[in-house]
Design a protein around this motif. Structure first.
Motif, PDB file in Angstrom:
ATOM      1  N   SER A 193      -0.151  -4.398   3.836  1.00 40.59           N
ATOM      2  CA  SER A 193      -1.623  -3.784   4.429  1.00 40.59           C
ATOM      3  C   SER A 193      -1.701  -3.905   5.690  1.00 40.59           C
ATOM      4  CB  SER A 193      -2.613  -4.452   3.469  1.00 40.59           C
ATOM      5  OG  SER A 193      -2.504  -5.894   3.858  1.00 40.59           O
ATOM      6  N   PHE A 253      -3.184   0.700  -3.875  1.00 35.11           N
ATOM      7  CA  PHE A 253      -2.876  -0.843  -3.989  1.00 35.11           C
ATOM      8  C   PHE A 253      -1.992  -1.362  -4.988  1.00 35.11           C
ATOM      9  CE2 PHE A 253      -6.328   0.219  -1.483  1.00 35.11           C
ATOM     10  CZ  PHE A 253      -6.612  -0.227  -0.324  1.00 35.11           C
ATOM     11  N   ILE A 307       0.802  -1.193   0.014  1.00 35.16           N
ATOM     12  CA  ILE A 307       0.086   0.139   0.012  1.00 35.16           C
ATOM     13  C   ILE A 307       0.879   1.526  -0.103  1.00 35.16           C
ATOM     14  CG2 ILE A 307      -1.813   1.305   1.333  1.00 35.16           C
ATOM     15  CD1 ILE A 307      -2.993  -1.253   2.139  1.00 35.16           C
TER      16      ILE A 307
END
Length: 447
Positions: A284, A248, A154
């Motif tokens: 993440s 992402f 991320i």
């Protein structure tokens, strides 16, 4: 995007040049101002610099709205400066809110209602903040889908003091691209440049959107839509909620490259600042987004930071020395917990809610233990609560534990079990059944 724009125009049937030149009439119409006041009243809030409350304004509503409409129509309306209020941020520092007068809030809402149909259909599908039918839960669900596809690296973007640094001329330029009514543009410019009242003095600036104005959320989306368009042009998967944005990708290398290039775009093209200290690239499981963390499996948990903040809040509500009766304290902690759990029920792990509920009970037990400074009195109370004599004697006299350990002891837990708290009105959520929840015994492990 071209087809989407065409369909949006056809579905609205409003976005003609002529209609765009008549929006000012909509804003000062009494029916629109009445709707705007209803929204102001529903949202509540404290008075602005003039000290007038929503209730005060509503006492003579018809006359007040008629006067406001006449001022707008005749161009005599002058927005007052907003009142600055500073509140602590969970991560440290302060967030500055700008509280407008009630009459100005009504105008802000009226403008937002008029502008929204002209911009909302064009906003990105990846934008979730302050939009009709969209929510934080929708943003988290979108993030879960991206991570579940294998994009668990991320780019966590933090815009530094976004609401304080938006350029007014740029906002007006972006509005002017779709709305041509010069009277409306002038009114928005007056509002943006009305200034901030700080400790009795007024400061003017050509920067900033007051957090506290009903118009600011829409204006912030208009500004940050330019970022959305850039990310879409690059074919990136992202989720944005107001000024919180996550991108992402599939690898750390790609994440670092994108953070650098997107930072150049934000600072060079949008003239906003990226907080270099808080922006990051990470897996993440190490990112907090809207209070949540998405695990590699795609399941979402309440972030460790949010759980810690919840326990701290319970500690404030239920200090060791009781402040008020059990009933009063229960009402206070219930009020907080129902709001907190309504939001964080988006977790896939109800065991996290159960943990906070257990912490609430523990804080009550700590008070009960502390209330009985003499050991023999505590033994007597434990026996009265159904604990056998030898067990009560052992935990109080032989274990020689401090109050904190006593409050966690299984014997004390049996004296004041979950059933006892429920009988006294304690609210719980972890026992509910929700389709997205895992089993109650499953607990997330982010590391």
């Amino acid at each position: 995007m071209g087809k989407k724009s065409e369909m949006a125009q056809l579905s609205l049937g409003l976005q003609t040049q002529a209609a765009g030149e008549r929006l000012f009439e909509e804003i000062h119409a009494l029916s629109r101002l009445e709707l705007a006041f209803a929204k102001v009243r529903a949202n509540g809030g404290s008075p602005g610099p003039d000290g007038q409350s929503i209730e005060d304004f509503g006492e003579n509503l018809s006359d007040n709205l008629a006067e406001l409409s006449a001022e707008l129509k005749s161009k005599r309306y002058q927005p007052a400066p907003v009142r600055r209020v500073s509140i602590p941020k969970p991560s440290g520092g302060e967030r500055h809110l700008g509280i407008p007068n009630v009459r100005d809030r009504i105008v802000h809402y009226s403008i937002a209602l008029a502008l929204e149909p002209w911009f909302e259909p064009y906003f990105s599908e990846s934008s979730y903040g302050f939009r009709p039918g969209r929510s934080q839960r929708g943003a988290i669900e979108a993030a879960q889908k991206h991570v579940a596809k294998g994009k668990e690296w991320i780019v966590d973007l933090d815009l530094e003091k976004f609401f304080d640094t938006v350029n007014h001329d740029r906002v007006l330029q972006l509005i002017r691209q779709k709305v041509k009514d010069p009277r409306l543009l002038k009114l928005i410019a007056l509002i943006l440049r009305s200034g901030i009242e700080i400790d009795g003095r007024v400061e003017k600036s050509n920067l900033g959107l007051p957090q506290g104005s009903p118009l600011s959320p829409l204006l912030s989306n208009i500004v940050l839509h330019q970022l959305d368009l850039e990310l879409e042009k690059r074919g990136l998967d992202f989720v944005r909620y107001a000024d919180d944005a996550n991108i992402f990708v599939g690898s750390q290398k790609a994440a670092k490259r994108i953070l650098a290039s997107v930072t150049r775009f934000i600072e060079g093209k949008l003239k906003l600042r990226v907080n270099q200290a808080k922006s990051q690239t990470a897996l993440s499981k190490g990112v907090k987004f809207l209070g949540m963390t998405v695990l590699a499996s795609g399941l979402a948990m309440i972030s460790l930071g949010s759980m810690k903040a919840a326990r701290e809040r319970v500690k404030e509500l239920l200090p060791r020395s009781a402040k008020g009766s059990i009933e009063t304290q229960m009402e206070r902690v219930n009020s907080w917990y129902l709001g907190w759990s309504s939001y964080y029920a988006m977790t896939n792990y109800p065991s996290q809610l159960r943990q906070i509920e257990a912490h609430i009970r523990m804080r009550f037990r700590l008070q009960f233990v502390k209330n009985h400074k003499r050991k023999k009195h505590l033994v007597r109370v434990l026996r009265r609560q159904g604990v056998k004599g030898h067990a009560a004697y052992r935990v109080v006299y032989l274990k020689n534990s401090g109050r904190w350990k006593l409050a966690h002891d299984s014997v004390v837990n049996r004296a004041w079990p979950l059933r006892w708290f429920r009988q006294r009105g304690m609210e719980t959520r972890s026992g509910e059944s929700r389709s997205h929840w895992q089993g109650i015994e499953e607990y997330p492990r982010p590391v």
